[in-house]
Design a protein around this motif. Structure first.
Motif, PDB file in Angstrom:
ATOM      1  N   LEU A  19      45.426  43.723  26.185  1.00 10.30           N
ATOM      2  CA  LEU A  19      46.435  44.107  27.182  1.00 10.30           C
ATOM      3  C   LEU A  19      45.985  44.736  28.668  1.00 10.30           C
ATOM      4  CD1 LEU A  19      49.329  44.284  28.000  1.00 10.30           C
ATOM      5  CD2 LEU A  19      49.367  46.626  26.924  1.00 10.30           C
ATOM      6  N   SER A  20      44.706  45.599  28.408  1.00  8.21           N
ATOM      7  CA  SER A  20      44.167  46.177  29.764  1.00  8.21           C
ATOM      8  C   SER A  20      43.539  44.690  30.371  1.00  8.21           C
ATOM      9  CB  SER A  20      43.142  47.102  29.467  1.00  8.21           C
ATOM     10  OG  SER A  20      42.805  47.643  30.427  1.00  8.21           O
ATOM     11  N   ASP A  21      42.958  44.268  29.880  1.00 10.76           N
ATOM     12  CA  ASP A  21      42.015  43.072  30.504  1.00 10.76           C
ATOM     13  C   ASP A  21      43.071  41.974  31.074  1.00 10.76           C
ATOM     14  OD1 ASP A  21      39.394  44.180  30.083  1.00 10.76           O
ATOM     15  OD2 ASP A  21      39.203  43.190  27.924  1.00 10.76           O
ATOM     16  N   TYR A  22      43.907  41.942  30.392  1.00 13.13           N
ATOM     17  CA  TYR A  22      45.127  40.883  30.770  1.00 13.13           C
ATOM     18  C   TYR A  22      45.542  41.346  32.286  1.00 13.13           C
ATOM     19  CZ  TYR A  22      49.149  37.923  31.272  1.00 13.13           C
ATOM     20  OH  TYR A  22      50.200  37.020  31.880  1.00 13.13           O
ATOM     21  N   VAL A  23      46.219  42.616  32.094  1.00 12.48           N
ATOM     22  CA  VAL A  23      46.892  43.019  33.250  1.00 12.48           C
ATOM     23  C   VAL A  23      45.786  42.944  34.686  1.00 12.48           C
ATOM     24  CG1 VAL A  23      47.838  45.235  34.276  1.00 12.48           C
ATOM     25  CG2 VAL A  23      48.509  44.340  32.113  1.00 12.48           C
ATOM     26  N   ASP A  24      44.666  43.368  34.216  1.00  7.59           N
ATOM     27  CA  ASP A  24      43.471  43.331  35.284  1.00  7.59           C
ATOM     28  C   ASP A  24      43.024  41.883  35.704  1.00  7.59           C
ATOM     29  OD1 ASP A  24      43.799  45.983  35.529  1.00  7.59           O
ATOM     30  OD2 ASP A  24      42.023  46.489  34.142  1.00  7.59           O
ATOM     31  N   ALA A  25      43.501  40.943  34.958  1.00  5.15           N
ATOM     32  CA  ALA A  25      43.070  39.598  35.155  1.00  5.15           C
ATOM     33  C   ALA A  25      41.414  39.685  34.892  1.00  5.15           C
ATOM     34  CB  ALA A  25      43.482  39.004  36.475  1.00  5.15           C
TER      35      ALA A  25
END
Length: 93
Positions: A19-25
């Motif tokens: 989730l964190s990496d996804y939101v931060d692209a």
């Protein structure tokens, strides 16, 4: 990523883990695209991503001001629940 979604679904777990990496692209393009496709089909995960993005936006907008202790505690709780996949809603029956 296809099939029924829900709390225990593999694709939903994968999104929560990233989730964190996804939101931060910060993911490889192929993984980011795979999760994008999952979000198109899974309203629960879509809501979690939107919630995290709103928290980040609100934090950035208010970072100039001191955050009151009770608000900070609630914010940390929202982040913790998002990481754990807990939406705070009653289980669906």
């Amino acid at each position: 990523m296809s099939g029924p979604c829900g709390e225990g679904h593999e694709d939903c777990r994968k999104l929560r883990e990233l989730l964190s990496d996804y939101v931060d692209a910060d993911l490889r393009e192929a993984i980011q695209a795979e999760l994008d496709r999952h979000l198109e089909m899974c309203p629960d995960c879509h809501m979690q991503v939107d919630s995290v993005r709103q928290v980040i936006r609100l934090y950035r907008e208010s970072s100039q001001e001191a955050i009151p202790y009770d608000v900070r505690i609630r914010l940390l709780d929202v982040i913790r629940r998002a990481r754990c996949g807990d939406t705070g809603e009653e289980p669906k029956t």
